[in-house]
Write a protein that holds these residues in place. Structure first.
Motif: not given
Length: 496
Positions: A443-465
């Motif tokens: 879902g985050i990757a769909a909103q940005t062109a940076e896959l690696a950044e989306a992976a990092r953000a996704g991991v963090l968001v998941h952990a924070m939630a």
């Protein structure tokens, strides 16, 4: 105490920081050791303000010097300090020997280990072994460490829990299980790998008054994932935004009896802001998915051939949640893995990829240690023994970005430093959490062109939630409990 830095270092890199401070900047080693003892005492008084009886365990190296400084300073505060010398202090060298002599000169005395030496301790300070330990602890010392861990008193570890490998997080025969660990000069890589998270407790940091420039002298080995990156990657939306600008995720999964996995991924992608989410699943699953989450588009597919039109319309694919490994799964996974669309690969799609390896750069692989082992043809234990190496090997063999899940989830790509997530909790070891993570990343990757950044953000968001959901308790935490908190985490600029 300073905020935790983003940089994480190996033992060799921390030693280089120490050398740089002493030799290049001209800071005496004993000054650094004194600063460490002062910081340790400040920590002790801050977190255990009522404690009066402190037991300090001092070993054979420089780490003991920090302990002797702490003990000397604690006595000036009128604390009841007992120092247990687990090695002959007269054999200490350099600054550690000076720290012992200064302790004795001001009236301090050491005791030898005894079965009752910890009785009555209100705080135990671990200054036994530092980052130089590289071999298994001898059985007699291991027995003493086990006795320390059995004590009811909280343990403050200085620089690193004794017995923990500072690079791999391996327990070298036995290791202190601290309530808090105060790191000096740099965070140690082993805090976040292997058994490190079980030993460190709450990690704290003190720079010993070195500047940011001095601390950046040694290039780190890993970076902590920063919450600051979320605001940059997921800025506040413009008022004219519509769903077509937020990306279209295609989730492929939900084999026999596993419709819930695909549904969890699909809803997670919506909860983090994807504009459209389509779930492609077995035909018999469609009614159940739509009934549970009507905002999802759901399509029943008989084979991979039915996927082509859906793949063409998608911006990113998430394949694997609940997929299975039957003929249907092989057919749909093959279509997804050989498309030219960015793809998040999880669960059974990873197992199928291990059976028929192919390489691609526009992909994010999200294995847990068992799946990582299958991708590499090694045991789960071998993966856990050197998680960084395993993640790098997966990138080399399969391409893209790898998210190696577990305590201290790693994000590794071909170029750039690896990243590690130090958030999350044991309650997240429950069914469906990986499916939610797949959807969050997609879902985050769909909103940005940076896959690696989306992976990092996704991991963090998941952990924070997960941490927000666990405020009610870790035991019994469900994957779907995260849905309430995911929107909070992906709207950092709107939090109050």
């Amino acid at each position: 105490m300073a905020n935790l830095p983003l940089a994480i270092h190996t033992a060799a890199q921390v030693r280089e920081l120490d050398r740089h401070a002493i030799e290049d900047l001209g800071i005496p080693g004993y000054t650094l050791m004194t600063s460490a003892g002062e910081a340790a005492l400040t920590t002790l008084r801050s977190y255990w303000p009522g404690a009066q009886r402190v037991v300090v365990l001092c070993g054979p190296g420089n780490n003991a010097g920090d302990g002797y400084v702490l003990a000397r300073l604690a006595r000036t505060r009128r604390l009841d300090v007992t120092v247990i010398a687990l090695a002959d202090p007269a054999s200490l060298r350099g600054d550690a020997h000076r720290a012992w002599r200064d302790f004795v000169a001001e009236g301090g005395a050491t005791r030898s280990w005894s079965d009752d030496c910890l009785n009555g301790a209100e705080v135990i300070v671990d200054a036994i072994f530092g980052i130089g330990l590289s071999r298994a602890i001898e059985p007699a010392m291991a027995a003493k460490i086990a006795r320390v861990n059995q004590s009811s008193a909280p343990i403050l570890a200085l620089d690193i829990p004794s017995g923990l490998d500072s690079d791999t997080g391996e327990i070298l025969g036995a290791a202190i299980h601290a309530e808090r660990t105060l790191a000096f000069l740099g965070l140690k890589q082993g805090f976040y790998l292997g058994d490190g998270p079980n030993c460190t407790g709450v990690v704290m940091f003190d720079s010993l008054d070195l500047s940011d420039a001095a601390l950046s002298h040694a290039r780190p080995s890993v970076l902590r994932i920063s919450e600051d990156a979320l605001a940059r990657l997921l800025p506040r939306r413009r008022r004219t935004t519509h769903k077509g600008q937020q990306g279209h995720v295609l989730v492929i999964g939900g084999g026999v009896g596993m419709a819930g996995a695909a549904r969890l991924s699909g809803e997670a992608a919506l909860r983090v802001g994807a504009g459209l989410v389509t779930v492609a699943t077995r035909p018999e699953n469609v009614a159940g998915v739509v009934a549970q989450r009507p905002e999802l588009i759901c399509r029943g597919i008989e084979s991979g051939a039915d996927l082509q039109a859906l793949i063409e319309r998608a911006d990113i694919i998430a394949v694997g949640p609940g997929l299975g490994q039957d003929a249907w799964a092989h057919s749909v996974a093959n279509s997804a893995l050989h498309s030219d669309k960015p793809t998040v690969i999880d669960a059974d799609a990873l197992n199928l990829l291990a059976q028929s390896p192919c390489k691609g750069e526009h992909r994010i692989l999200t294995p847990h240690p068992g799946e990582a082992g299958r991708l590499l043809g090694m045991s789960t234990a071998a993966v856990q023994a050197d998680r960084l190496s395993a993640a790098r090997q997966i990138v080399e063999r399969y391409g893209g970005t790898v998210v190696l899940k577990g305590a201290g989830t790693l994000v590794v790509e071909r170029d750039g430093l690896p990243s590690i997530c130090d958030q999350g909790n044991p309650g997240m070891a429950s069914p469906g959490m990986g499916d939610v993570l797949t959807g969050v990343i997609a879902g985050i990757a769909a909103q940005t062109a940076e896959l690696a950044e989306a992976a990092r953000a996704g991991v963090l968001v998941h952990a924070m939630a997960g941490d927000m959901a666990a405020r009610r308790g870790e035991r019994g935490l469900l994957a779907s409990d995260l849905f309430t908190y995911l929107p909070i985490c992906v709207n950092p600029t709107q939090q109050i």
